[in-house]
Design a protein around this motif. Structure first.
Motif, PDB file in Angstrom:
ATOM      1  N   SER A 177      -1.139   1.312  -6.854  1.00  0.00           N
ATOM      2  CA  SER A 177      -0.322   2.018  -6.495  1.00  0.00           C
ATOM      3  C   SER A 177       0.408   1.529  -5.257  1.00  0.00           C
ATOM      4  CB  SER A 177      -1.375   2.865  -5.618  1.00  0.00           C
ATOM      5  OG  SER A 177      -0.900   4.347  -4.266  1.00  0.00           O
ATOM      6  N   PRO A 178       1.753   1.356  -5.324  1.00  0.00           N
ATOM      7  CA  PRO A 178       2.915   0.957  -4.966  1.00  0.00           C
ATOM      8  C   PRO A 178       3.232   1.140  -3.775  1.00  0.00           C
ATOM      9  CG  PRO A 178       3.736   1.325  -7.001  1.00  0.00           C
ATOM     10  CD  PRO A 178       1.903   1.832  -7.533  1.00  0.00           C
ATOM     11  N   LYS A 179       3.515   0.482  -2.559  1.00  0.00           N
ATOM     12  CA  LYS A 179       4.337   1.460  -1.504  1.00  0.00           C
ATOM     13  C   LYS A 179       5.529   1.993  -2.085  1.00  0.00           C
ATOM     14  CE  LYS A 179       0.711  -0.275   1.919  1.00  0.00           C
ATOM     15  NZ  LYS A 179       0.006  -1.014   2.457  1.00  0.00           N
ATOM     16  N   LEU A 180       5.726   3.232  -2.403  1.00  0.00           N
ATOM     17  CA  LEU A 180       7.501   2.793  -2.826  1.00  0.00           C
ATOM     18  C   LEU A 180       8.048   4.638  -1.910  1.00  0.00           C
ATOM     19  CD1 LEU A 180       7.470   2.813  -6.542  1.00  0.00           C
ATOM     20  CD2 LEU A 180       8.576   1.537  -5.562  1.00  0.00           C
ATOM     21  N   GLY A 181       8.649   3.637  -0.237  1.00  0.00           N
ATOM     22  CA  GLY A 181       8.883   5.038   0.404  1.00  0.00           C
ATOM     23  C   GLY A 181       7.866   6.068   1.353  1.00  0.00           C
ATOM     24  N   ASP A 182       7.692   7.354   1.294  1.00  0.00           N
ATOM     25  CA  ASP A 182       7.332   7.602   1.962  1.00  0.00           C
ATOM     26  C   ASP A 182       5.933   9.081   0.681  1.00  0.00           C
ATOM     27  OD1 ASP A 182       8.021   7.287   4.285  1.00  0.00           O
ATOM     28  OD2 ASP A 182       9.394   8.617   4.472  1.00  0.00           O
ATOM     29  N   GLU A 183       6.478   8.980  -0.345  1.00  0.00           N
ATOM     30  CA  GLU A 183       5.998   9.716  -1.048  1.00  0.00           C
ATOM     31  C   GLU A 183       4.983   8.341  -1.957  1.00  0.00           C
ATOM     32  OE1 GLU A 183       8.694  12.924  -2.042  1.00  0.00           O
ATOM     33  OE2 GLU A 183       8.926  11.203  -3.720  1.00  0.00           O
ATOM     34  N   PRO A 184       3.580   9.215  -2.519  1.00  0.00           N
ATOM     35  CA  PRO A 184       2.404   8.188  -3.399  1.00  0.00           C
ATOM     36  C   PRO A 184       2.977   7.879  -4.728  1.00  0.00           C
ATOM     37  CG  PRO A 184       1.478  10.960  -3.148  1.00  0.00           C
ATOM     38  CD  PRO A 184       3.130  10.722  -2.090  1.00  0.00           C
ATOM     39  N   ALA A 185       2.836   6.620  -5.314  1.00  0.00           N
ATOM     40  CA  ALA A 185       3.358   6.510  -6.430  1.00  0.00           C
ATOM     41  C   ALA A 185       1.988   5.781  -7.400  1.00  0.00           C
ATOM     42  CB  ALA A 185       4.387   5.893  -6.085  1.00  0.00           C
ATOM     43  N   TYR A 186       2.184   6.335  -8.433  1.00  0.00           N
ATOM     44  CA  TYR A 186       0.923   5.146  -9.072  1.00  0.00           C
ATOM     45  C   TYR A 186       2.150   4.887 -10.504  1.00  0.00           C
ATOM     46  CZ  TYR A 186      -1.677   8.055  -6.137  1.00  0.00           C
ATOM     47  OH  TYR A 186      -2.658   8.718  -4.950  1.00  0.00           O
ATOM     48  N   LEU A 187       1.301   3.562 -10.947  1.00  0.00           N
ATOM     49  CA  LEU A 187       1.446   2.776 -12.290  1.00  0.00           C
ATOM     50  C   LEU A 187       0.448   3.113 -12.953  1.00  0.00           C
ATOM     51  CD1 LEU A 187       3.420   0.914 -13.676  1.00  0.00           C
ATOM     52  CD2 LEU A 187       2.930  -0.927 -12.496  1.00  0.00           C
TER      53      LEU A 187
END
Length: 280
Positions: A194-204
């Motif tokens: 779960s990289p920190k990509l701005g304000d929205e959650p992201a999952y690789l």
């Protein structure tokens, strides 16, 4: 020509492959505007095929010391992930991969920039360093493993709710800055960061190739999830990561120490290769 394992799925959605020079990612550059979600929706989440992204596995004895010498950001604990600068000896940039510590002596790096080959070559050079017959990183294994798992990026306001639907038996999805194994639908063992990509959650999501098409179709069955091409992804990433545009070149690159510190790409206490080159 190398193709994504999801190539036929992209064709069904009308994906366009521009075949541009220097193209690294194997997913389509775009999809038709309209029903398939290009440009990316304001509400909801996007799903991106990141097949072709340089993926480097660091493992073996001495991996922690090797990673902390070649990665200038925070010293990762097991289960943590972060974007970290990797610097050459003079302080110039090798690249800024997403680094995940997946075991006591195991790290995985993904490079969204065009500098993946530079990074791999630099890490290989450091691994081979020898002094008076002693190789400090002789026990470290360095492999490019991009073909072992299919990388899918789920990113947006609904991403946590969507991914949580696949978690069974009380498993929780990783929190921002976390990485771990997740049994999707109770049967698909995947590595999820779960990289920190701005304000929205992201999952690789790193999915076994045999289940890639199943997961792709299943995730797109959610009304809030739309496919996104690599062109749209680049625009979103540059918004979320202000330093990313600087890395759009394979030329020699040196960034200011204060800038690197402000973005959390290097650690202030040093102790990594290139620290003298940027701090003086």
């Amino acid at each position: 020509m190398e193709r994504s394992p999801l190539y036929e799925e992209h064709l069904l959605l009308g994906g366009t492959f521009d075949g541009g020079e220097g193209r690294r990612l194997l997913g389509p550059s775009s999809y038709p505007i309209g029903s398939t979600g290009e440009p990316d929706p304001v509400d909801g989440s996007v799903l991106v095929d990141l097949s072709g992204i340089p993926t480097i596995l660091i493992s073996g004895d001495g991996s922690q010391q090797f990673a902390e010498a070649t990665l200038a950001g925070s010293r990762l604990a097991v289960g943590e992930t972060a974007f970290e600068a990797s610097l050459l000896g003079d302080g110039s940039m090798a690249s800024v991969p997403l680094a995940s510590r997946t075991g006591r002596q195991e790290y995985v790096l993904w490079d969204l920039t065009p500098r993946g080959e530079t990074l791999f070559a630099w890490l290989g050079f450091v691994k081979g360093i020898e002094s008076d017959g002693f190789r400090p990183y002789g026990g470290v294994s360095l492999e490019e493993v991009g073909e072992r798992l299919v990388p899918l990026l789920l990113w947006g306001s609904t991403a946590t709710a969507v991914l949580s639907d696949y978690a069974r038996g009380g498993e929780g999805v990783p929190t921002p800055g976390g990485v771990g194994n997740l049994m999707l639908d109770g049967r698909i063992e995947s590595l999820v960061a779960s990289p920190k990509l701005g304000d929205e959650p992201a999952y690789l999501l790193l999915v076994p190739p045999a289940f890639a098409r199943v997961m792709w179709r299943s995730l797109l069955s959610f009304p809030s999830v739309s496919p996104l091409g690599t062109t749209g992804l680049a625009a979103r990433v540059e918004q979320a990561l202000p330093w990313m545009p600087f890395l759009g070149t394979t030329d020699t690159l040196k960034l200011d120490a204060n800038e690197l510190l402000s973005h959390g790409l290097v650690r202030e206490e040093g102790g990594f290769i290139g620290s003298r080159g940027i701090f003086g």
